[in-house]
Design an enzyme around this catalytic site. Structure first.
Site, mmCIF file in Angstrom:
data_model
loop_
_atom_site.group_PDB
_atom_site.id
_atom_site.type_symbol
_atom_site.label_atom_id
_atom_site.label_comp_id
_atom_site.label_asym_id
_atom_site.label_seq_id
_atom_site.Cartn_x
_atom_site.Cartn_y
_atom_site.Cartn_z
ATOM 1 N N TYR A 19 52.155 28.636 33.977
ATOM 2 C CA TYR A 19 53.365 28.782 34.783
ATOM 3 C C TYR A 19 53.611 27.592 35.710
ATOM 4 C CZ TYR A 19 53.245 33.719 33.429
ATOM 5 O OH TYR A 19 53.230 34.884 32.742
ATOM 6 N N LYS A 52 28.069 46.360 52.279
ATOM 7 C CA LYS A 52 29.509 46.596 52.438
ATOM 8 C C LYS A 52 30.283 45.940 51.299
ATOM 9 C CE LYS A 52 29.614 42.512 55.412
ATOM 10 N NZ LYS A 52 29.778 41.994 56.781
#
Ligand code: PLP
Length: 389
Positions: A271, A41
């Site tokens: 940032y 998956k």
């Protein structure tokens, strides 16, 4: 491991299929005579669903597992013929498609009627695995509803609409092998199997164990184990490395240094200026960011550059983050190899999990689409996965 000047990919998640095969064999040896279903998956836990499926089958896996029918269908479209079980459905799931492509369907309750209807229209019996919730509280039928589900399944079986191939459950705390809740779940599971059998539902495949249970609880092996993370060479245990378990990490996340510069003390980084250098230092720019699956929250995370493990500094941005190379003059140059985890770096996906308050499962599955998967095969006798031949 210096690739400067070579024309390698700018960035890649390098997947070693030999490691995948090794891990499947290691787990299969351990759980024998139980069969092995490999969970592919979420794009094979980020390694590529088809890559993982083929390696698993090559190494002798008996079954594949997906969450969605659509994931299983994609494997069928790519030519995978091995048995596949898909277990997480919605009202929008195309059960008819699943039945037509001989995909086994997990059933927690409401799905059964829709599956039987689809089977009736197609004149093809649906193959189902009934799922009992033994304590995880997620998918699966409650103990209260279970006798009614078993009765319904028996009725549909008699009418030739379904065949019940398996009964399964999923464990909540198998990564902490000493917790008694696993014993309680196993007891509840055995009881559910007995109830089903009393209703005439006697499937061939009883399956319970995920990777941690496969590796720590032989009493959870039953007829088959469903393993994911271990196949990808990751440990499901907080206190054991893949090496401890005889597993080889199959994914190496790598790129090259995109910039190097000398900065003075007091230089702010990235940032928010959450980090400032406390001495003159050299900075390397790593061209991978949160859009590539590097967690924005990660701080002080390891990166291998030129044989040394350095630490990230400041916030991870969308496309890039910064590594502090230290105050001494650096030999790191633009174009040098940088390994985020895996390969011969000595850095584990779990180390990034620690730096980002998460687990290795999330680190490997979240690598973004902008990072090409580069499939390599180091061969089945390779000692050191990811070393360059
Ligand atoms: C993902 C999953 C597995 C595999 O779990 P791992 O811990 O990766 O081995 C097994 N069973 C179910 C139902 C799953 O969803």
């Amino acid at each position: 491991m210096n690739f400067s000047g070579s024309a390698g990919a700018e960035r890649a998640a390098r997947i070693d299929v030999a490691a995948l095969r090794h891990n499947v064999r290691t787990i299969a040896d351990y759980v024998r005579p139980a069969k092995v279903m490999v969970a592919v998956k979420a794009d094979g836990y980020g390694h590529g669903a088809l890559t993982a499926a083929r390696a698993a089958i090559d190494a002798g896996a008996d079954w594949l597992g997906t969450a969605h029918v659509a994931e299983a269908k994609a494997l069928r479209d790519a030519g995978v013929e091995a048995p596949i079980l898909a277990w997480l459905h919605t009202r929008g799931t195309d059960f008819a498609e699943g039945i037509r492509h001989h995909i086994d369907l997990g059933v927690s309750g409401w799905e059964l009627e829709l599956i039987a209807e689809a089977a009736e229209q197609l004149h093809i019996p649906a193959r189902v695995h009934l799922k009992i919730d033994t304590g995880l509280g997620r998918n699966g039928c409650t103990a209260e509803e279970w006798p009614a589900l078993a009765a319904k399944a028996a009725e549909y079986s008699e009418r030739g609409l379904i065949s019940v191939e398996g009964i399964f459950t999923h464990l909540a705390v198998a990564d902490e092998p000493d917790r008694r809740e696993t014993d309680e779940q196993l007891a509840a599971y055995r009881e559910a199997v007995e109830v089903a059998e009393a209703h005439g539902v006697v499937p061939d495949l009883r399956h319970v164990a995920n990777t941690p249970a496969a590796l720590s609880r032989p009493d959870a092996h039953f007829d088959m184990v469903r393993v994911g993370v271990g196949v990808y060479g990751q440990s499901p245990f907080a206190d054991r490395t893949p090496e401890d378990l005889g597993l080889r990490p199959a994914m190496e996340l790598r790129t090259t240094v995109a910039n190097v510069k000398r900065v003075p003390a007091g230089q702010g980084i990235s940032y928010g200026l959450t980090h400032r250098t406390d001495q003159p230092t050299s900075l390397a720019l790593i061209p991978l960011g949160y859009a590539d699956g590097i967690p924005r929250i990660a701080v002080d995370a390891p990166v291998w550059i030129n044989g040394r493990i350095c630490r990230s500094a400041g916030r991870v941005a969308m496309d890039q983050f910064v590594v502090d190379l230290g105050s001494e003059e650096t030999d790191v140059r633009v174009g040098d190899d940088a390994v985020v985890f895996g390969g011969g770096s000595g850095i584990a996906a779990a180390d990034w999990g620690t730096a980002a308050q998460t687990i290795n499962y999330e680190i490997i599955t979240r690598i973004g689409e902008r990072v090409p998967r580069e499939v390599v095969d180091t061969g089945d006798d390779a000692e050191a996965p990811g070393q360059d031949a």
